[in-house]
Every structure is written in structure tokens, then in C-alpha cells.
Design a protein around this motif. Structure first.
Motif, PDB file in Angstrom:
ATOM      1  N   PRO A  21       0.804  -1.235   0.000  1.00  0.00           N
ATOM      2  CA  PRO A  21       0.000   0.000   0.000  1.00  0.00           C
ATOM      3  C   PRO A  21       0.831   1.277   0.000  1.00  0.00           C
ATOM      4  O   PRO A  21       0.331   2.338  -0.381  1.00  0.00           O
ATOM      5  CB  PRO A  21      -0.824  -0.117   1.281  1.00  0.00           C
ATOM      6  CG  PRO A  21      -0.065  -1.068   2.151  1.00  0.00           C
ATOM      7  CD  PRO A  21       0.586  -2.037   1.217  1.00  0.00           C
ATOM      8  N   ASP A  22       2.096   1.207   0.408  1.00  0.00           N
ATOM      9  CA  ASP A  22       2.932   2.407   0.465  1.00  0.00           C
ATOM     10  C   ASP A  22       3.838   2.539  -0.754  1.00  0.00           C
ATOM     11  O   ASP A  22       4.848   3.244  -0.717  1.00  0.00           O
ATOM     12  CB  ASP A  22       3.773   2.414   1.735  1.00  0.00           C
ATOM     13  CG  ASP A  22       4.709   1.211   1.828  1.00  0.00           C
ATOM     14  OD1 ASP A  22       4.486   0.217   1.107  1.00  0.00           O
ATOM     15  OD2 ASP A  22       5.659   1.259   2.634  1.00  0.00           O
ATOM     16  N   ARG A  23       3.521   1.859  -1.842  1.00  0.00           N
ATOM     17  CA  ARG A  23       4.319   1.913  -3.063  1.00  0.00           C
ATOM     18  C   ARG A  23       3.444   2.236  -4.270  1.00  0.00           C
ATOM     19  O   ARG A  23       2.237   2.033  -4.259  1.00  0.00           O
ATOM     20  CB  ARG A  23       5.034   0.577  -3.311  1.00  0.00           C
ATOM     21  CG  ARG A  23       6.076   0.212  -2.261  1.00  0.00           C
ATOM     22  CD  ARG A  23       7.275   1.149  -2.335  1.00  0.00           C
ATOM     23  NE  ARG A  23       8.371   0.729  -1.473  1.00  0.00           N
ATOM     24  CZ  ARG A  23       8.495   1.075  -0.200  1.00  0.00           C
ATOM     25  NH1 ARG A  23       7.571   1.851   0.365  1.00  0.00           N
ATOM     26  NH2 ARG A  23       9.524   0.676   0.516  1.00  0.00           N
ATOM     27  N   ARG A  24       4.092   2.761  -5.310  1.00  0.00           N
ATOM     28  CA  ARG A  24       3.439   2.990  -6.594  1.00  0.00           C
ATOM     29  C   ARG A  24       4.066   2.055  -7.626  1.00  0.00           C
ATOM     30  O   ARG A  24       5.249   1.714  -7.540  1.00  0.00           O
ATOM     31  CB  ARG A  24       3.615   4.441  -7.034  1.00  0.00           C
ATOM     32  CG  ARG A  24       2.879   5.432  -6.138  1.00  0.00           C
ATOM     33  CD  ARG A  24       1.367   5.315  -6.308  1.00  0.00           C
ATOM     34  NE  ARG A  24       0.655   6.306  -5.506  1.00  0.00           N
ATOM     35  CZ  ARG A  24       0.130   6.058  -4.316  1.00  0.00           C
ATOM     36  NH1 ARG A  24       0.255   4.856  -3.761  1.00  0.00           N
ATOM     37  NH2 ARG A  24      -0.514   7.015  -3.668  1.00  0.00           N
TER      38      ARG A  24
ATOM     39  N   GLU B 232       8.543   4.404  -3.834  1.00  0.00           N
ATOM     40  CA  GLU B 232       7.822   5.045  -2.748  1.00  0.00           C
ATOM     41  C   GLU B 232       6.776   6.015  -3.297  1.00  0.00           C
ATOM     42  O   GLU B 232       6.949   6.589  -4.371  1.00  0.00           O
ATOM     43  CB  GLU B 232       8.810   5.791  -1.840  1.00  0.00           C
ATOM     44  CG  GLU B 232       9.732   4.874  -1.044  1.00  0.00           C
ATOM     45  CD  GLU B 232      10.855   4.256  -1.857  1.00  0.00           C
ATOM     46  OE1 GLU B 232      11.581   3.403  -1.317  1.00  0.00           O
ATOM     47  OE2 GLU B 232      11.016   4.629  -3.043  1.00  0.00           O
ATOM     48  N   THR B 233       5.709   6.224  -2.545  1.00  0.00           N
ATOM     49  CA  THR B 233       4.562   6.978  -3.066  1.00  0.00           C
ATOM     50  C   THR B 233       4.908   8.396  -3.476  1.00  0.00           C
ATOM     51  O   THR B 233       4.240   8.982  -4.338  1.00  0.00           O
ATOM     52  CB  THR B 233       3.435   7.032  -2.021  1.00  0.00           C
ATOM     53  OG1 THR B 233       3.959   7.562  -0.793  1.00  0.00           O
ATOM     54  CG2 THR B 233       2.869   5.649  -1.750  1.00  0.00           C
ATOM     55  N   ASP B 234       5.942   8.998  -2.892  1.00  0.00           N
ATOM     56  CA  ASP B 234       6.269  10.390  -3.200  1.00  0.00           C
ATOM     57  C   ASP B 234       7.718  10.573  -3.626  1.00  0.00           C
ATOM     58  O   ASP B 234       8.281  11.664  -3.524  1.00  0.00           O
ATOM     59  CB  ASP B 234       5.986  11.278  -1.987  1.00  0.00           C
ATOM     60  CG  ASP B 234       6.812  10.869  -0.765  1.00  0.00           C
ATOM     61  OD1 ASP B 234       7.393   9.766  -0.790  1.00  0.00           O
ATOM     62  OD2 ASP B 234       6.858  11.659   0.199  1.00  0.00           O
ATOM     63  N   ARG B 235       8.352   9.497  -4.148  1.00  0.00           N
ATOM     64  CA  ARG B 235       9.786   9.573  -4.398  1.00  0.00           C
ATOM     65  C   ARG B 235      10.199   9.177  -5.807  1.00  0.00           C
ATOM     66  O   ARG B 235      11.357   8.867  -6.042  1.00  0.00           O
ATOM     67  CB  ARG B 235      10.537   8.681  -3.396  1.00  0.00           C
ATOM     68  CG  ARG B 235      10.493   9.164  -1.961  1.00  0.00           C
ATOM     69  CD  ARG B 235      11.252  10.467  -1.789  1.00  0.00           C
ATOM     70  NE  ARG B 235      11.316  10.879  -0.383  1.00  0.00           N
ATOM     71  CZ  ARG B 235      11.851  12.005   0.037  1.00  0.00           C
ATOM     72  NH1 ARG B 235      12.374  12.844  -0.839  1.00  0.00           N
ATOM     73  NH2 ARG B 235      11.862  12.325   1.308  1.00  0.00           N
ATOM     74  N   TRP B 236       9.291   9.155  -6.770  1.00  0.00           N
ATOM     75  CA  TRP B 236       9.728   8.764  -8.109  1.00  0.00           C
ATOM     76  C   TRP B 236      10.326   9.959  -8.851  1.00  0.00           C
ATOM     77  O   TRP B 236      10.038  11.114  -8.568  1.00  0.00           O
ATOM     78  CB  TRP B 236       8.588   8.124  -8.898  1.00  0.00           C
ATOM     79  CG  TRP B 236       7.431   9.016  -9.210  1.00  0.00           C
ATOM     80  CD1 TRP B 236       7.340   9.914 -10.214  1.00  0.00           C
ATOM     81  CD2 TRP B 236       6.185   9.066  -8.511  1.00  0.00           C
ATOM     82  NE1 TRP B 236       6.117  10.531 -10.208  1.00  0.00           N
ATOM     83  CE2 TRP B 236       5.381  10.027  -9.177  1.00  0.00           C
ATOM     84  CE3 TRP B 236       5.651   8.398  -7.422  1.00  0.00           C
ATOM     85  CZ2 TRP B 236       4.088  10.340  -8.766  1.00  0.00           C
ATOM     86  CZ3 TRP B 236       4.370   8.698  -7.009  1.00  0.00           C
ATOM     87  CH2 TRP B 236       3.599   9.653  -7.669  1.00  0.00           C
TER      88      TRP B 236
ATOM     89  N   LEU C  85       8.580  -1.052  -8.258  1.00  0.00           N
ATOM     90  CA  LEU C  85       7.919  -0.339  -7.167  1.00  0.00           C
ATOM     91  C   LEU C  85       8.763   0.847  -6.724  1.00  0.00           C
ATOM     92  O   LEU C  85       9.992   0.779  -6.706  1.00  0.00           O
ATOM     93  CB  LEU C  85       7.705  -1.287  -5.977  1.00  0.00           C
ATOM     94  CG  LEU C  85       6.834  -2.512  -6.241  1.00  0.00           C
ATOM     95  CD1 LEU C  85       6.888  -3.468  -5.051  1.00  0.00           C
ATOM     96  CD2 LEU C  85       5.391  -2.094  -6.525  1.00  0.00           C
TER      97      LEU C  85
END
Length: 318
Positions: free
Chosen positions: A37-40, A138-142, A136
Motif C-alpha cells: 500500500p505504500d508503493r506505486r 515510494e509513493t512520493d519519491r519517483w 515499485l
């Protein structure tokens, strides 16, 4: 001896050591994977074609390796960790020796990066290989190409131009030596900068991988970021192997326009530049406007060839 489609899949592409997050892999109509849930999810796909991306007669193990490596490079440029892949394989015939070597090159690199093959398709036709990789982040780190700002410093990893020099040495039949073997390996087996990409996700303002040539790919980054750039050609690294086999002008052309290195081109604000790994070189700066210019010996220069375009009549297949 030839094999049928399902024999090929079962014998060469079914992995016993699939990742634990593969809930349903090869053998069904589609795969099912678990995403934290904490990944994109980050997805990339590239196709390589005989006679366009690699010369006819290239060792099958190198083709398999390269088919995955070029996709891992895209995942690396986004700052993501690769996880799964699918494979579409079009072959004129199903030669066992070729399949053994191809699958070995592909799956050895997959295991090295913890990637599971979860599906795909196999058909008869011209040699065309398409790999899709999902990873994968992190939700705000791509990372994207769109974050560069005027004043940011421009970096390139590794040594651009070595792959183009390697391809040229293959095409020209350059005698085998330590230098030619090194350069040819850089073309046939590019090293995806996955670890560097993971470091850059908290450091870089923009990033992309270099596949079509440093300058033409920098044009793309600047277009996405609505900025320009100034490249100091004297700061672009070149290797002893390139210098041993080619003159200075050819080395510069390989480095600026050759492509196929799959290095990372990225920007960093000056106050964070000290944190950039030593494996990358600062080669310029991001500027206002939209122009990508070059300097040599501190003076503006015009570079005629900037990179590769599949649909340009000026480009010839290897």
C-alpha cells in the motif's frame, strides 16, 4: 529439433524461484501480483529488433541480457526497484541451442536484480523481442524528466560513448584486444544503473536514461522541464579504450550522439551536488530558455549529430 510454444515456455522461461509477491505467474491467462500500500507501480516496455538494435549473429545470451537491461535502465531512471517482467518473443524458428542461451542471459540478469518473469507470449515471425518490466517506488519519491530548473547542475553516470564505440568496433571488424572486448561488452551487456537510480530519487531534480544519444536525450529532458542546458564537452568523460581505437573527433561523436549506453542523465541543485556519487560526472548546467548548447575550450560550438531517431532517413541499422 524444434519445440512448440508451450514446450518453450515450460522448458526455458518458467522460474522455480519466483518472488513471494507473485500470487499467480506463468501458466494462466494473466498474472497476479501483490503491491504494497505504500508503493506505486512503475511500468516500462522496450522492443529490440535484429538488424536495428543488435547486429545479426549476435550471441543469444547477449540478446537476452540486453532485452532486459534496456528496460531495467528505464526503471532505474524513475528511481524505482524492478520487480516483475513479461516477455514477448517472436522467432523465425525455435532452435534449442539459441533458446538455452537466450533464456540464460535474460534470467541471469533477472535473478541479479530480483525480477520474476510472470508471463508473456511466444510466436513465429521475424526476430523481435519485447520485454515489459514493472517495479515499485515510494509513493512520493519517483523521478521524472520534468523537474530540472535553471541553475541545476547536469550530471551523467559512467562513460558515455563506449557502447557506440563497441558497436562500431563490431561493424568494422576491429581486431580483438582488451580495448575492443571492453567496448563490445559495453554495447552487448549495458549495466542498468538501478542502485544509482534508487540513490537519486531523494537527490535529483530530474532524470532519464540515455538510449538514443546524450544530446538528443538531453533535448527531451529539457523539453519536459521547459528549460535549456549548456554542456561543457571538455567535461564529458571518455575512456582509454575509446581513445586507443578511435580518434578524438570520433570519440566525441560517440559520447555526445552515440547512444546505447543506458547511463543516467540527471540534474541536481548546486547545494546538493556534493552528495552525488563519484561514478557520475558534472558536464554542464541547466539554463533559462529552451536551447541546448555546447562549449569546447570555453567557446560555443555547433554539434552536427545529436543522436539516433528510428524514423530518420539519415539513420542506418547496425
Amino acid at each position: 529439433m524444434s519445440l512448440g510454444e508451450f514446450d518453450i515456455i515450460a522448458r526455458y522461461f518458467t522460474q522455480a524461484d519466483a518472488r513471494s509477491d507473485v500470487l499467480l505467474g506463468i501458466g494462466d491467462d494473466a498474472a497476479v501480483v501483490a503491491i504494497p500500500p505504500d508503493r506505486r507501480l512503475v511500468v516500462a516496455m522496450d522492443t529490440i529488433v535484429e538488424g536495428v538494435h543488435f547486429p545479426a549473429g549476435t550471441d543469444a545470451a547477449d540478446i537476452g541480457y540486453r532485452a532486459l537491461a534496456v528496460n531495467l535502465s528505464d526503471i532505474a531512471a524513475m528511481g524505482a526497484q524492478p520487480s516483475w517482467m513479461t516477455l514477448s518473443l517472436s522467432l523465425p524458428h525455435s532452435a534449442i541451442s539459441w533458446l538455452e542461451r537466450f533464456s540464460a542471459g535474460l534470467l541471469d540478469l533477472a535473478r541479479h536484480h530480483g525480477v520474476s518473469l510472470i508471463g508473456g507470449d511466444t510466436v513465429k515471425g521475424p526476430m523481435v523481442i519485447t520485454v515489459q518490466v514493472a517495479g515499485l517506488v515510494e509513493t512520493d519519491r519517483w523521478l521524472t524528466r520534468a523537474g530540472a530548473r535553471a541553475g541545476d547542475l547536469l550530471f551523467i553516470s559512467g562513460t558515455p560513448g563506449e557502447a557506440a564505440a563497441g558497436l562500431a568496433s563490431i561493424q568494422q571488424g576491429v581486431p580483438q584486444s582488451a580495448a575492443s572486448r571492453h567496448l563490445q561488452r559495453r554495447f552487448l551487456r549495458p549495466e542498468p544503473r538501478v542502485s544509482l537510480g534508487r540513490e537519486l530519487r531523494t537527490l535529483a531534480s530530474a532524470a532519464m536514461d540515455v538510449s538514443d544519444g546524450l544530446l538528443t536525450d538531453l533535448d527531451k529532458l529539457c523539453a519536459a522541464s521547459h528549460c535549456g542546458a549548456r554542456v561543457d564537452i571538455d567535461k564529458v568523460p571518455t575512456s582509454a579504450a575509446m581513445q586507443e581505437l578511435f580518434d578524438a573527433a570520433t570519440c566525441a561523436d560517440f559520447a555526445l550522439a552515440g547512444g546505447d549506453d543506458y547511463e543516467l542523465l540527471f540534474t541536481v541543485s548546486p547545494d546538493r551536488a556534493a552528495a552525488v556519487p563519484a561514478s557520475a560526472s558534472c558536464i554542464g548546467v541547466i539554463t533559462e530558455g529552451t536551447t541546448v548548447s555546447c562549449l569546447r575550450d570555453g567557446q560555443p560550438v555547433t554539434v552536427a549529430r545529436r543522436g539516433y531517431d528510428h524514423f530518420s532517413a539519415k539513420e542506418a541499422a547496425p
